[in-house]
Design an enzyme around this catalytic site. Structure first.
Site, PDB file in Angstrom:
ATOM      1  NE  ARG A 164      37.524 -23.378 -23.602  1.00 27.63           N
ATOM      2  CZ  ARG A 164      38.132 -22.731 -24.663  1.00 27.63           C
ATOM      3  NH1 ARG A 164      37.581 -22.434 -25.748  1.00 27.63           N
ATOM      4  NH2 ARG A 164      39.425 -22.626 -24.543  1.00 27.63           N
TER       5      ARG A 164
ATOM      6  CG  HIS B 247      41.128  -9.538 -17.024  1.00 30.95           C
ATOM      7  ND1 HIS B 247      41.394  -8.808 -18.210  1.00 30.95           N
ATOM      8  CD2 HIS B 247      41.612 -10.651 -17.015  1.00 30.95           C
ATOM      9  CE1 HIS B 247      42.201  -9.710 -18.917  1.00 30.95           C
ATOM     10  NE2 HIS B 247      42.470 -10.712 -18.286  1.00 30.95           N
TER      11      HIS B 247
ATOM     12  CG  HIS C 229      44.970  -8.844 -15.733  1.00 27.84           C
ATOM     13  ND1 HIS C 229      44.382  -9.473 -14.908  1.00 27.84           N
ATOM     14  CD2 HIS C 229      45.598  -9.598 -16.555  1.00 27.84           C
ATOM     15  CE1 HIS C 229      44.542 -10.859 -15.145  1.00 27.84           C
ATOM     16  NE2 HIS C 229      45.518 -11.078 -15.957  1.00 27.84           N
TER      17      HIS C 229
ATOM     18  CD  GLU D 195      45.124  -7.905 -22.112  1.00 30.18           C
ATOM     19  OE1 GLU D 195      46.116  -7.778 -21.138  1.00 30.18           O
ATOM     20  OE2 GLU D 195      44.617  -8.972 -22.232  1.00 30.18           O
TER      21      GLU D 195
ATOM     22  CG  ASN E 190      44.167 -19.002 -19.045  1.00 33.35           C
ATOM     23  OD1 ASN E 190      43.440 -19.762 -18.584  1.00 33.35           O
ATOM     24  ND2 ASN E 190      44.829 -18.935 -20.031  1.00 33.35           N
TER      25      ASN E 190
ATOM     26  N   GLY F 221      38.357 -14.296 -21.261  1.00 35.06           N
ATOM     27  CA  GLY F 221      37.681 -15.742 -21.605  1.00 35.06           C
ATOM     28  C   GLY F 221      36.435 -15.947 -20.958  1.00 35.06           C
TER      29      GLY F 221
ATOM     30  NE  ARG G 284      50.920  -8.406 -20.921  1.00 33.38           N
ATOM     31  CZ  ARG G 284      50.778  -9.582 -20.395  1.00 33.38           C
ATOM     32  NH1 ARG G 284      51.144 -10.513 -20.731  1.00 33.38           N
ATOM     33  NH2 ARG G 284      50.313  -9.564 -19.042  1.00 33.38           N
TER      34      ARG G 284
ATOM     35  CG  ASP H 192      39.910 -25.106 -20.737  1.00 35.12           C
ATOM     36  OD1 ASP H 192      40.819 -24.447 -21.578  1.00 35.12           O
ATOM     37  OD2 ASP H 192      38.830 -24.899 -20.845  1.00 35.12           O
TER      38      ASP H 192
ATOM     39  NE  ARG I   1      48.485 -16.742 -12.063  1.00 36.51           N
ATOM     40  CZ  ARG I   1      48.294 -15.515 -12.963  1.00 36.51           C
ATOM     41  NH1 ARG I   1      48.363 -14.389 -12.391  1.00 36.51           N
ATOM     42  NH2 ARG I   1      48.327 -15.756 -14.411  1.00 36.51           N
TER      43      ARG I   1
ATOM     44  CG  ASN J  84      52.735 -10.610 -24.617  1.00 41.49           C
ATOM     45  OD1 ASN J  84      53.574 -10.743 -23.704  1.00 41.49           O
ATOM     46  ND2 ASN J  84      51.458 -10.926 -24.334  1.00 41.49           N
TER      47      ASN J  84
ATOM     48  CG  HIS K 294      33.385 -16.684 -24.326  1.00 35.41           C
ATOM     49  ND1 HIS K 294      32.876 -16.322 -25.486  1.00 35.41           N
ATOM     50  CD2 HIS K 294      34.890 -16.206 -24.449  1.00 35.41           C
ATOM     51  CE1 HIS K 294      34.025 -15.676 -26.223  1.00 35.41           C
ATOM     52  NE2 HIS K 294      34.951 -15.592 -25.790  1.00 35.41           N
TER      53      HIS K 294
HETATM   54  P1  AMP Z   1      41.818 -15.658 -21.527  1.00 36.50           P
HETATM   55  O1  AMP Z   1      43.025 -15.814 -20.445  1.00 36.50           O
HETATM   56  O2  AMP Z   1      41.306 -14.251 -21.515  1.00 36.50           O
HETATM   57  O3  AMP Z   1      42.333 -16.300 -23.020  1.00 36.50           O
HETATM   58  O4  AMP Z   1      41.050 -16.841 -20.922  1.00 36.50           O
HETATM   59  C1  AMP Z   1      41.115 -18.364 -20.701  1.00 36.50           C
HETATM   60  C2  AMP Z   1      39.881 -18.890 -20.062  1.00 36.50           C
HETATM   61  O5  AMP Z   1      38.809 -18.618 -20.599  1.00 36.50           O
HETATM   62  C3  AMP Z   1      39.995 -20.293 -20.029  1.00 36.50           C
HETATM   63  O6  AMP Z   1      39.879 -20.678 -18.660  1.00 36.50           O
HETATM   64  C4  AMP Z   1      39.117 -20.915 -20.975  1.00 36.50           C
HETATM   65  O7  AMP Z   1      38.341 -22.177 -20.814  1.00 36.50           O
HETATM   66  C5  AMP Z   1      38.009 -19.602 -20.774  1.00 36.50           C
HETATM   67  N1  AMP Z   1      37.180 -19.621 -21.863  1.00 36.50           N
HETATM   68  C6  AMP Z   1      37.219 -19.352 -23.145  1.00 36.50           C
HETATM   69  N2  AMP Z   1      36.382 -19.479 -24.165  1.00 36.50           N
HETATM   70  C7  AMP Z   1      35.201 -19.989 -23.105  1.00 36.50           C
HETATM   71  C8  AMP Z   1      33.908 -20.341 -23.484  1.00 36.50           C
HETATM   72  N3  AMP Z   1      33.431 -20.335 -24.651  1.00 36.50           N
HETATM   73  N4  AMP Z   1      33.174 -20.584 -22.314  1.00 36.50           N
HETATM   74  C9  AMP Z   1      33.740 -20.564 -21.101  1.00 36.50           C
HETATM   75  N5  AMP Z   1      35.060 -20.353 -20.502  1.00 36.50           N
HETATM   76  C10 AMP Z   1      35.570 -19.961 -21.878  1.00 36.50           C
END
Ligand code: AMP
Length: 401
Positions: free
Chosen positions: A283, A207, A179, A383, A210, A329, A90, A281, A240, A9, A333
């Site tokens: 979290r 999905h 995606h 993926e 980010n 993400g 990808r 982010d 976005r 990728n 989670h």
């Molecule tokens: P991805 O693009 O699938 O890697 O997802 C990234 C997003 O998932 C970011 O906003 C992260 O803050 C969020 N993320 C990752 N781990 C956690 C978690 N344990 N709790 C809440 N959000 C999370």
């Protein structure tokens, strides 16, 4: 029998790679090379013996792939011993041309180059990854796996924008969706969890990473999806905006004298959760919200409201829904997002089980009650595995094995 695929990728200044066993999904090694072309690059390789990190100048993508090959030699596993069956790339935008994984040749490279105006940030980097891999692995079949391909089954009413004919016919203005590898993988997993064939289930996939997108998958085929001509449309994302009134850019251009590029930049990079709460982010956003930050609270509410709206819309598109699936993400989670997004949908047969929803796990799992008419699942997306399966499947079908 050789089941391994090197999945690549390539981004504008990064290269992610993963050696995947296409039959099991196990990845004996993977790595990430960042800041290609900057004074100090960073390379992380995870192999059987643990993780190694290096910083060094990595001027080009070719240097990056050479560094990856060296890391396989140093930290394992040896590429000569695993015998790779294909390289899977990808590629973000396949336009209307690519509805399936495709063996790369000069003509395919020319066609992906023609699609650069639709994905000016991504396709050139993906192409660079392909060119470099062809040079360094000339003996291996290279397969392009497109983010848009899974959504090429959208019917005309779903992919057609109500805009002038010349925009649609001469300039390719339509919904493509993105995606796709994740939506394909996750919807197949949902069918597996239901113990049914994918051609026999209807699924809404959420999905949430980010980038965020929803899709309606009917009998294994994508029939609606929230991203459009570009990955800007649909759900609220990290940076976005997702859906807005299409008149907003012209309004801002008149009012503030902003250029199309400036507005596009702000909608892609300064909007979404970041625009609402100053934080993209999830979290960190959750932490701010828990501390009573008003912007973070609003951002969370807008984010979940938008998801709920799409679940309702896609329920209507499908008519019958067997499962709603959360992935990526945030989807994997955040029990808070899952609960808030599906709150009040019991009349649609969607009933979450609170204990299952908050239980921590890295496995694919059901989070709805046993008698919920619609199953709700959390499925970790993969993926790389999907790309590996599709790439090897294509190569094998060509060889007739
Ligand atoms: P991805 O693009 O699938 O890697 O997802 C990234 C997003 O998932 C970011 O906003 C992260 O803050 C969020 N993320 C990752 N781990 C956690 C978690 N344990 N709790 C809440 N959000 C999370």
């Amino acid at each position: 029998m050789n089941d391994h695929v090197l999945v690549i990728n390539a981004g504008s200044s990064s290269l992610k790679y993963s050696l995947v066993d296409a039959s099991t999904g196990k990845a004996p090694a993977a790595g990430l090379i960042e800041r290609i072309g900057e004074s100090q690059g960073r390379h992380i390789h995870r192999g059987p013996g643990g993780e190694a990190e290096h910083t060094a100048s990595i001027p080009t993508h070719e240097d990056a792939l050479r560094a990856a090959i060296d890391a396989f030699g140093t930290y394992g596993p040896s590429l000569a011993e695993v015998e790779i069956g294909a390289i899977g790339h990808r590629v973000v935008h396949g336009g209307s041309r690519f509805a399936a994984p495709t063996l790369v040749d000069d003509e395919v490279i020319a066609a992906v180059t023609d699609l650069v105006p639709l994905a000016p940030l991504h396709n050139p980097a993906n192409l660079e990854g392909i060119r470099v891999a062809r040079r360094l692995f000339p003996q291996l079949p290279q397969v392009a796996v497109f983010d848009t391909a899974f959504h090429q089954t959208l019917p005309p009413p779903a992919y057609t924008y109500a805009v002038p004919l010349s925009w649609r016919e001469e300039h390719g203005v339509r919904r493509y969706g993105f995606h796709g590898t994740s939506h394909a993988f996750v919807s197949q997993e949902a069918a597996r969890l239901l113990g049914r064939d994918a051609t026999n289930v209807n699924v809404i996939v959420l999905h949430l990473g980010n980038g965020c997108s929803a899709s309606a998958v009917e009998a294994g085929r994508s029939v609606e999806t929230s991203m459009g001509l570009t990955p800007l449309e649909g759900l609220v994302m990290g940076t976005r905006s997702g859906d807005i009134d299409p008149a907003v850019p012209a309004y801002l251009s008149r009012k503030l004298g902003l250029t199309a590029e400036e507005i596009e930049h702000d909608l892609n990079s300064a909007s979404g959760l970041k625009g609402l709460a100053g934080e993209n982010d999830f979290r960190e956003l959750a932490r701010l919200r828990a501390n009573g930050d008003e912007g973070a609270g609003l951002a969370f509410d807008v984010y979940c409201h938008r998801i709920r709206k799409y679940v309702g819309a896609y329920y209507a598109v499908l008519g019958t829904v067997d499962a709603v699936v959360f992935t990526a993400g945030v989807g994997e989670h955040s029990p808070e997002v899952r609960a808030a997004s599906l709150r009040g949908l019991e009349r649609l047969g969607i009933v979450l089980d609170n204990d299952r929803n908050v239980a921590r796990s890295t496995e694919a799992r059901r989070i709805s009650t046993d008698d919920s008419e619609v199953s709700v699942f959390v499925v970790p997306t993969n993926e790389e595995w999907q790309i590996a399966r599709e790439a090897l499947g294509l190569v094998r079908s060509r060889h007739g094995d």
